[in-house]
Scaffold this active site. Structure first.
Site, PDB file in Angstrom:
ATOM      1  N   GLY A  41     -23.306 -67.605  50.005  1.00  0.00           N
ATOM      2  CA  GLY A  41     -22.965 -67.116  48.666  1.00  0.00           C
ATOM      3  C   GLY A  41     -22.892 -65.595  48.661  1.00  0.00           C
ATOM      4  O   GLY A  41     -22.901 -64.962  49.715  1.00  0.00           O
ATOM      5  N   ASN A  42     -22.793 -65.021  47.490  1.00  0.00           N
ATOM      6  CA  ASN A  42     -22.845 -63.555  47.392  1.00  0.00           C
ATOM      7  C   ASN A  42     -23.568 -63.164  46.111  1.00  0.00           C
ATOM      8  O   ASN A  42     -23.967 -64.021  45.326  1.00  0.00           O
ATOM      9  CB  ASN A  42     -21.435 -62.954  47.457  1.00  0.00           C
ATOM     10  CG  ASN A  42     -20.557 -63.443  46.323  1.00  0.00           C
ATOM     11  OD1 ASN A  42     -20.847 -63.195  45.157  1.00  0.00           O
ATOM     12  ND2 ASN A  42     -19.493 -64.170  46.653  1.00  0.00           N
ATOM     13  N   ARG A  43     -23.751 -61.858  45.918  1.00  0.00           N
ATOM     14  CA  ARG A  43     -24.631 -61.394  44.840  1.00  0.00           C
ATOM     15  C   ARG A  43     -23.935 -61.221  43.493  1.00  0.00           C
ATOM     16  O   ARG A  43     -24.497 -60.652  42.577  1.00  0.00           O
ATOM     17  CB  ARG A  43     -25.236 -60.037  45.218  1.00  0.00           C
ATOM     18  CG  ARG A  43     -26.155 -60.098  46.406  1.00  0.00           C
ATOM     19  CD  ARG A  43     -26.761 -58.724  46.646  1.00  0.00           C
ATOM     20  NE  ARG A  43     -27.262 -58.587  47.996  1.00  0.00           N
ATOM     21  CZ  ARG A  43     -28.408 -59.105  48.424  1.00  0.00           C
ATOM     22  NH1 ARG A  43     -29.172 -59.770  47.601  1.00  0.00           N
ATOM     23  NH2 ARG A  43     -28.791 -58.922  49.672  1.00  0.00           N
ATOM     24  N   SER A  44     -22.723 -61.684  43.359  1.00  0.00           N
ATOM     25  CA  SER A  44     -22.026 -61.503  42.069  1.00  0.00           C
ATOM     26  C   SER A  44     -22.773 -62.220  40.939  1.00  0.00           C
ATOM     27  O   SER A  44     -23.220 -63.357  41.095  1.00  0.00           O
ATOM     28  CB  SER A  44     -20.606 -62.068  42.181  1.00  0.00           C
ATOM     29  OG  SER A  44     -20.057 -62.180  40.892  1.00  0.00           O
TER      30      SER A  44
ATOM     31  N   ALA B 161     -15.880 -63.166  42.590  1.00  0.00           N
ATOM     32  CA  ALA B 161     -16.148 -62.757  43.973  1.00  0.00           C
ATOM     33  C   ALA B 161     -16.074 -64.022  44.819  1.00  0.00           C
ATOM     34  O   ALA B 161     -17.088 -64.607  45.199  1.00  0.00           O
ATOM     35  CB  ALA B 161     -17.522 -62.114  44.063  1.00  0.00           C
TER      36      ALA B 161
END
Ligand code: CTP
Length: 398
Positions: free
Chosen positions: A208-211, A276
């Protein structure tokens, strides 16, 4: 739609005035601020006290109040976003048509320079059908006033037919539609995507990512406030848009994001891709939890679908807007993405600059468009940045 709208309700002397209690209640419930002005004969059909309590404002009955203070009808008219006269009798109608001014209601009407006046006539069958009434209604319509036609049904005289004042619910709907039609994006369909995507590794793990989705959600909310019909395709985040008018579609992976966005794309006027979206996903997803062992764990990754690029290929009438999140060469990379992905507008923001980027409450953006226009904005709250972006798009599509 009526939140914080300032409405003057003018009540004239018809039996339908009794419905004004309900009308005021509905307007207040919708969030409007209401001030009532009545003619003397209006008071024969409903008491000013009732309307004063319901509107939470003193009712204006004459040019001077009980303390001999002047009721300034000019200020009253300037205060309002809209002047609603309901019920409108044949008598007041004819005075509006001729410019007579023998009471505070008519003085307010004549003073209402910018305020829209909406009338809901209420008369008996033959009065409503009378040629003079028809002519007067046409005449006040030609002055720019809006008319909510009388409805069909049982009348106070016992006759049945056209002449009943429109039901309070219908009047409120009329006003809501009127205000909606004044909004800059009324009738426009907007698609926004936002948030991260999660790409499954096994049943319990993902990439995943931090968006946070904050920027995209603020953009969707800003579009909705300007009257657009907004669909928000939102990746896995705990945040949700406020207000019930936004159609929310929850997705998790890049593939689901792609599918959901393409389903909506054709019918949209404006599309903003702020999500994102993960660039890579595991080549295979293990159906059971991967157990740890001594050696290295190698994950093979394949590219996800680039949602924005695919929408760029499908683009017809849409204004397509993308984001570029960069750590360096912000403008140059953003320009490349604008062209490569067939965009109309790109919002460039830095992942490395203080106060910009993913999870915080602020952002600093540069907007580039396909006419080579470049506009730099200051560091602002994401909600303010969203307003700047949406205002830019509104100007662009003009
Ligand atoms: N985007 C997308 N689908 C992807 C990747 C990105 O729709 N699989 C969109 C984003 O929503 C954004 C734009 O493409 O509007 C640019 O995203 P960004 O991460 O800045 O760039 P990438 O195109 O992914 O390229 P890179 O990561 O190499 O900078």
């Amino acid at each position: 739609m009526l939140q914080q709208k300032k409405i003057i309700l003018g009540v004239t002397g018809g039996i339908a005035a009794y419905k004004c209690a309900q009308l005021v209640r509905l307007l207040i419930k919708e969030g409007a601020e209401v001030k009532v002005v009545m003619t003397k004969s209006g008071c024969d059909f409903i008491t000013p006290k009732t309307l004063s309590v319901l509107s939470k404002n003193e009712v204006i009955l004459d040019f001077f109040d009980s303390n001999n203070n002047w009721n300034n009808h000019v200020h009253l008219a300037e205060w309002a976003d809209l002047f609603l006269i309901a019920p409108l009798t044949a008598n007041t109608l004819s005075k509006m048509a001729s410019g007579a001014c023998d009471n505070i209601l008519l003085a307010t009407y004549l003073s209402a320079k910018i305020t829209t006046t909406v009338v809901a006539p209420a008369m008996d069958l033959d009065m409503y059908k009378h040629e003079t009434t028809k002519l007067n209604l046409e005449k006040i319509k030609s002055f720019g006033n809006l008319i909510i036609p009388a409805e069909n049904g049982e009348l106070a005289s016992g006759l049945s037919g056209e002449g009943r004042m429109a039901e309070p619910e219908h009047i409120v709907d009329f006003l809501k539609n009127h205000f909606a039609s004044q909004m800059p994006l009324h009738g426009k369909k907007v698609l926004v995507n936002a948030g991260p995507t999660y790409e499954a590794i096994d049943p319990v793990r993902f990439i995943g990512n931090r968006s946070s989705g904050k920027m995209g959600i603020a953009i969707a909310e800003s579009f909705a406030r300007k009257g657009a019909a907004v669909t928000l395709v939102l990746g896995p985040t705990h945040l949700v848009p406020s207000g019930s008018s936004i159609k929310l579609k929850r997705v998790e992976s890049a593939e689901q994001m792609f599918k959901s966005c393409t389903e909506e794309f054709d019918s949209c006027d404006i599309v903003v891709c702020s999500a994102a979206v993960a660039d890579y996903q595991p080549k295979t997803v293990s159906s059971s939890k991967i157990k740890k062992n001594e050696g290295l764990l190698n994950l093979e990754l394949i590219k996800t679908t680039d949602v924005l690029s695919e929408l760029g290929k499908l683009k017809k009438q849409q204004c397509l807007v993308g984001f570029a999140l960069e750590t360096d060469n912000l403008q140059a990379y953003a320009e490349q993405k604008l062209k490569k992905k067939n965009l109309d507008i790109i919002i460039a923001n830095s992942a490395s600059e203080e106060g910009s980027g993913f999870s915080g409450d602020t952002n600093k953006v540069t907007i580039l468009d396909r006419h080579n226009k470049i506009t730099n904005f200051e560091l602002k709250k994401k909600t303010e940045v969203a307003e700047d972006i949406v205002n830019y798009i509104v100007d662009f599509i003009k």
